[in-house]
Structures are given as structure tokens and as C-alpha cells.
Motif scaffolding. Structure first.
Motif, PDB file in Angstrom:
ATOM      1  N   LYS A  71      32.389  21.707  15.781  1.00  0.00           N
ATOM      2  CA  LYS A  71      33.403  23.217  15.763  1.00  0.00           C
ATOM      3  C   LYS A  71      33.435  23.496  14.280  1.00  0.00           C
ATOM      4  CE  LYS A  71      37.668  20.923  16.313  1.00  0.00           C
ATOM      5  NZ  LYS A  71      38.446  20.697  17.073  1.00  0.00           N
ATOM      6  N   ASP A  72      33.776  24.664  14.169  1.00  0.00           N
ATOM      7  CA  ASP A  72      34.195  25.007  12.702  1.00  0.00           C
ATOM      8  C   ASP A  72      33.023  24.968  11.744  1.00  0.00           C
ATOM      9  OD1 ASP A  72      36.368  26.065  13.828  1.00  0.00           O
ATOM     10  OD2 ASP A  72      37.411  24.199  13.313  1.00  0.00           O
TER      11      ASP A  72
ATOM     12  N   ILE B 288      29.234  22.250  21.688  1.00  0.00           N
ATOM     13  CA  ILE B 288      28.932  22.785  20.245  1.00  0.00           C
ATOM     14  C   ILE B 288      29.536  24.180  20.109  1.00  0.00           C
ATOM     15  CG2 ILE B 288      27.133  23.372  18.599  1.00  0.00           C
ATOM     16  CD1 ILE B 288      25.432  21.146  20.240  1.00  0.00           C
ATOM     17  N   ASP B 289      30.305  24.343  19.271  1.00  0.00           N
ATOM     18  CA  ASP B 289      31.389  25.551  19.203  1.00  0.00           C
ATOM     19  C   ASP B 289      31.328  26.218  17.763  1.00  0.00           C
ATOM     20  OD1 ASP B 289      33.230  27.511  20.197  1.00  0.00           O
ATOM     21  OD2 ASP B 289      34.768  25.719  20.992  1.00  0.00           O
ATOM     22  N   ASN B 290      32.134  27.535  17.599  1.00  0.00           N
ATOM     23  CA  ASN B 290      32.536  27.745  16.382  1.00  0.00           C
ATOM     24  C   ASN B 290      31.586  27.804  15.256  1.00  0.00           C
ATOM     25  OD1 ASN B 290      34.798  28.834  17.709  1.00  0.00           O
ATOM     26  ND2 ASN B 290      35.889  26.857  17.195  1.00  0.00           N
ATOM     27  N   ASP B 291      30.488  28.505  15.404  1.00  0.00           N
ATOM     28  CA  ASP B 291      29.370  28.481  14.268  1.00  0.00           C
ATOM     29  C   ASP B 291      28.802  27.065  13.771  1.00  0.00           C
ATOM     30  OD1 ASP B 291      29.947  31.456  13.789  1.00  0.00           O
ATOM     31  OD2 ASP B 291      31.886  30.918  12.866  1.00  0.00           O
ATOM     32  N   SER B 292      28.762  26.151  14.814  1.00  0.00           N
ATOM     33  CA  SER B 292      28.321  24.948  14.397  1.00  0.00           C
ATOM     34  C   SER B 292      26.736  24.945  14.847  1.00  0.00           C
ATOM     35  CB  SER B 292      28.798  23.954  15.241  1.00  0.00           C
ATOM     36  OG  SER B 292      30.087  23.714  14.812  1.00  0.00           O
ATOM     37  N   ILE B 293      26.009  24.066  14.054  1.00  0.00           N
ATOM     38  CA  ILE B 293      24.387  24.249  14.377  1.00  0.00           C
ATOM     39  C   ILE B 293      24.151  22.703  14.470  1.00  0.00           C
ATOM     40  CG2 ILE B 293      22.218  24.520  13.586  1.00  0.00           C
ATOM     41  CD1 ILE B 293      23.361  26.757  11.814  1.00  0.00           C
ATOM     42  N   MET B 294      23.234  22.394  15.536  1.00  0.00           N
ATOM     43  CA  MET B 294      22.764  20.959  15.925  1.00  0.00           C
ATOM     44  C   MET B 294      21.273  21.361  15.825  1.00  0.00           C
ATOM     45  SD  MET B 294      22.817  18.391  19.079  1.00  0.00           S
ATOM     46  CE  MET B 294      24.211  17.373  18.399  1.00  0.00           C
TER      47      MET B 294
ATOM     48  N   SER C 113      30.692  30.228  21.411  1.00  0.00           N
ATOM     49  CA  SER C 113      31.242  30.870  20.163  1.00  0.00           C
ATOM     50  C   SER C 113      30.367  30.787  19.136  1.00  0.00           C
ATOM     51  CB  SER C 113      32.611  30.291  19.866  1.00  0.00           C
ATOM     52  OG  SER C 113      33.475  30.442  21.083  1.00  0.00           O
ATOM     53  N   ASP C 114      29.045  31.655  19.034  1.00  0.00           N
ATOM     54  CA  ASP C 114      28.384  31.714  17.982  1.00  0.00           C
ATOM     55  C   ASP C 114      27.838  30.317  17.604  1.00  0.00           C
ATOM     56  OD1 ASP C 114      28.457  34.413  17.785  1.00  0.00           O
ATOM     57  OD2 ASP C 114      30.258  34.218  16.322  1.00  0.00           O
ATOM     58  N   ALA C 115      27.645  29.382  18.261  1.00  0.00           N
ATOM     59  CA  ALA C 115      27.139  27.825  18.070  1.00  0.00           C
ATOM     60  C   ALA C 115      25.636  28.200  18.451  1.00  0.00           C
ATOM     61  CB  ALA C 115      27.661  27.034  18.721  1.00  0.00           C
ATOM     62  N   LEU C 116      24.894  27.189  17.818  1.00  0.00           N
ATOM     63  CA  LEU C 116      23.355  27.190  17.905  1.00  0.00           C
ATOM     64  C   LEU C 116      22.788  25.732  18.143  1.00  0.00           C
ATOM     65  CD1 LEU C 116      21.007  29.094  17.715  1.00  0.00           C
ATOM     66  CD2 LEU C 116      20.732  28.744  15.240  1.00  0.00           C
TER      67      LEU C 116
ATOM     68  N   LEU D  93      32.760  16.641  14.836  1.00  0.00           N
ATOM     69  CA  LEU D  93      32.758  17.086  13.395  1.00  0.00           C
ATOM     70  C   LEU D  93      33.448  18.547  13.698  1.00  0.00           C
ATOM     71  CD1 LEU D  93      28.981  16.874  13.182  1.00  0.00           C
ATOM     72  CD2 LEU D  93      30.563  15.023  12.237  1.00  0.00           C
ATOM     73  N   SER D  94      34.055  18.622  12.260  1.00  0.00           N
ATOM     74  CA  SER D  94      34.502  20.280  12.434  1.00  0.00           C
ATOM     75  C   SER D  94      34.801  20.448  10.670  1.00  0.00           C
ATOM     76  CB  SER D  94      35.909  20.029  12.893  1.00  0.00           C
ATOM     77  OG  SER D  94      36.969  19.211  12.336  1.00  0.00           O
ATOM     78  N   GLY D  95      34.823  21.885  10.530  1.00  0.00           N
ATOM     79  CA  GLY D  95      35.161  22.028   9.107  1.00  0.00           C
ATOM     80  C   GLY D  95      34.005  21.773   7.899  1.00  0.00           C
ATOM     81  N   ASP D  96      32.814  22.285   8.359  1.00  0.00           N
ATOM     82  CA  ASP D  96      31.849  21.942   7.491  1.00  0.00           C
ATOM     83  C   ASP D  96      31.326  20.479   7.259  1.00  0.00           C
ATOM     84  OD1 ASP D  96      31.452  24.753   6.673  1.00  0.00           O
ATOM     85  OD2 ASP D  96      33.298  24.539   5.206  1.00  0.00           O
ATOM     86  N   GLU D  97      31.523  19.663   8.084  1.00  0.00           N
ATOM     87  CA  GLU D  97      31.161  18.348   8.007  1.00  0.00           C
ATOM     88  C   GLU D  97      29.646  18.375   8.422  1.00  0.00           C
ATOM     89  OE1 GLU D  97      34.462  15.149   9.067  1.00  0.00           O
ATOM     90  OE2 GLU D  97      34.196  16.568  10.780  1.00  0.00           O
ATOM     91  N   THR D  98      29.117  17.192   8.000  1.00  0.00           N
ATOM     92  CA  THR D  98      27.745  17.191   8.525  1.00  0.00           C
ATOM     93  C   THR D  98      27.306  15.687   8.901  1.00  0.00           C
ATOM     94  OG1 THR D  98      26.884  16.604   6.428  1.00  0.00           O
ATOM     95  CG2 THR D  98      26.743  18.908   6.887  1.00  0.00           C
ATOM     96  N   LEU D  99      26.357  15.800   9.906  1.00  0.00           N
ATOM     97  CA  LEU D  99      26.112  14.280  10.296  1.00  0.00           C
ATOM     98  C   LEU D  99      24.362  14.464  10.416  1.00  0.00           C
ATOM     99  CD1 LEU D  99      26.610  11.496  11.752  1.00  0.00           C
ATOM    100  CD2 LEU D  99      26.609  12.746  13.896  1.00  0.00           C
TER     101      LEU D  99
END
Length: 188
Positions: free
Chosen positions: A45-46, A65-71, A86-89, A25-31
């Protein structure tokens, strides 16, 4: 006959591996991962977001899990290890969480305290890295345990605050809210 049986077993094992897919996933994608879903290798990411309600996430392959992503994980089977950077959570919803053998409460993991208590190992190279194992019971009643690496690079004068956060299960959150309302009512 034995050879046919061995070949059949190998094929069935290979076919079951094909059913598991990769989260990329990247660029505001959700799952949303639902019961019955199976994923290996996780790349987020992203600002991407994943919600795990069931199924299986196998972090045994290289996953990050990278670049402001949240799981957000509230159910399912979680296996293996994951890199959080990188600010992932990663948010875990449930109860009885422990890092190593140290119980942890609601909120972000206190990495320094857990390191001081011996629950995490710390390594400093070009990034700050904490390694550990977390276990607990998710909202759906599933017991989990997986290894993690939290990486916080320091680049261009900016600290990154990757972490794992424990969020209260819904019933605990309702009880906390009810207690707060009763306290306010009692004061009036």
C-alpha cells in the motif's frame, strides 16, 4: 517406527512453511523477489513497489495490492489469487497472455470488453469488481496462471483505476523500437 516417520514428515512440512515470509510494504518501500525467495500473503500500500524476478509468490492466502502500489512480475512462480484495488497496478512482462481463453495484448486490460466476451465476471456492490484468471509466459520462460479481483471503489467523487497491465518483453520492445527507427529513417 511409523509414528516417528509421520512426526518427522509433519515437522518438515511445518518447517518449509516457516521459510516462506510475508510481503508487507507501505510508504514508498521497495522489494525485489529473486530466485529462491518464497513469499505468502502480499500486502502492499501507499506507493510501495515490488519487482518479482524469480522465486515464488503464493497469493493463495489473503493478498492485496492497494493505494497506488505497483508489483512488476517478469519471472518466478505466481500462485493463487490477489485483490488489486485503489489505483494499484500489477505489471506482467512476457508473452502469450490470456484472460480466461481470450488473448490480451500490450497495455492495461480492457475490463469492459473482456467482460462482454465472457472472460471476466462483473459484480457491482459498493465497488465495481471484476474477477478473472490470467495466464501467460513470463520473461524468464515460466508459465503462470493466477486468479485476480480488480476492485474500483467510487469514493468522494474520485474514480480509482486499479488494473493489470501487460508490458512487452525486452526483445519485443527492442524490435518495436528498431522498427520505429527504420520507419523514421525511410521517411527522410
Amino acid at each position: 517406527m511409523k509414528m516417528k516417520f509421520v512426526l518427522l514428515m509433519l515437522f518438515l512440512g511445518f518447517a518449509s512453511q516457516l521459510q516462506a515470509t510475508i510481503i508487507d510494504l507501505s510508504g514508498d518501500e521497495t522489494l525485489t523477489v529473486n530466485p529462491g525467495d518464497s513469499y505468502v500473503e502480499v500486502f502492499m500500500k501507499d506507493n510501495s513497489k515490488a519487482t518479482v524476478l524469480g522465486g515464488t509468490i503464493d497469493f493463495d492466502y489473503y493478498s492485496e495490492i492497494d493505494n497506488d502500489s505497483i508489483m512488476t512480475i517478469s519471472g518466478g512462480n505466481i500462485l493463487g489469487h490477489v485483490f488489486v484495488r485503489s489505483d494499484a497496478l500489477i505489471q506482467l512482462s512476457g508473452s502469450d497472455f490470456m484472460v480466461g481463453n481470450i488473448p490480451v495484448g500490450i497495455g492495461n486490460l480492457d475490463l469492459q470488453s473482456l467482460t462482454d466476451l465472457g472472460a471476466l465476471s462483473y459484480l457491482q456492490t459498493e465497488v465495481d469488481e471484476w474477477r478473472g484468471s490470467i495466464s501467460g509466459i513470463l520473461d524468464d520462460g515460466t508459465s503462470i496462471e493466477f486468479d485476480f479481483h480488480i476492485l474500483r471503489p467510487y469514493s468522494q467523487g474520485v474514480d480509482h483505476f486499479s488494473n493489470i497491465e501487460i508490458v512487452p518483453e525486452p526483445i519485443s520492445l527492442c524490435l518495436l523500437s528498431l522498427g520505429g527507427l527504420l520507419t523514421i529513417k525511410r521517411r527522410k
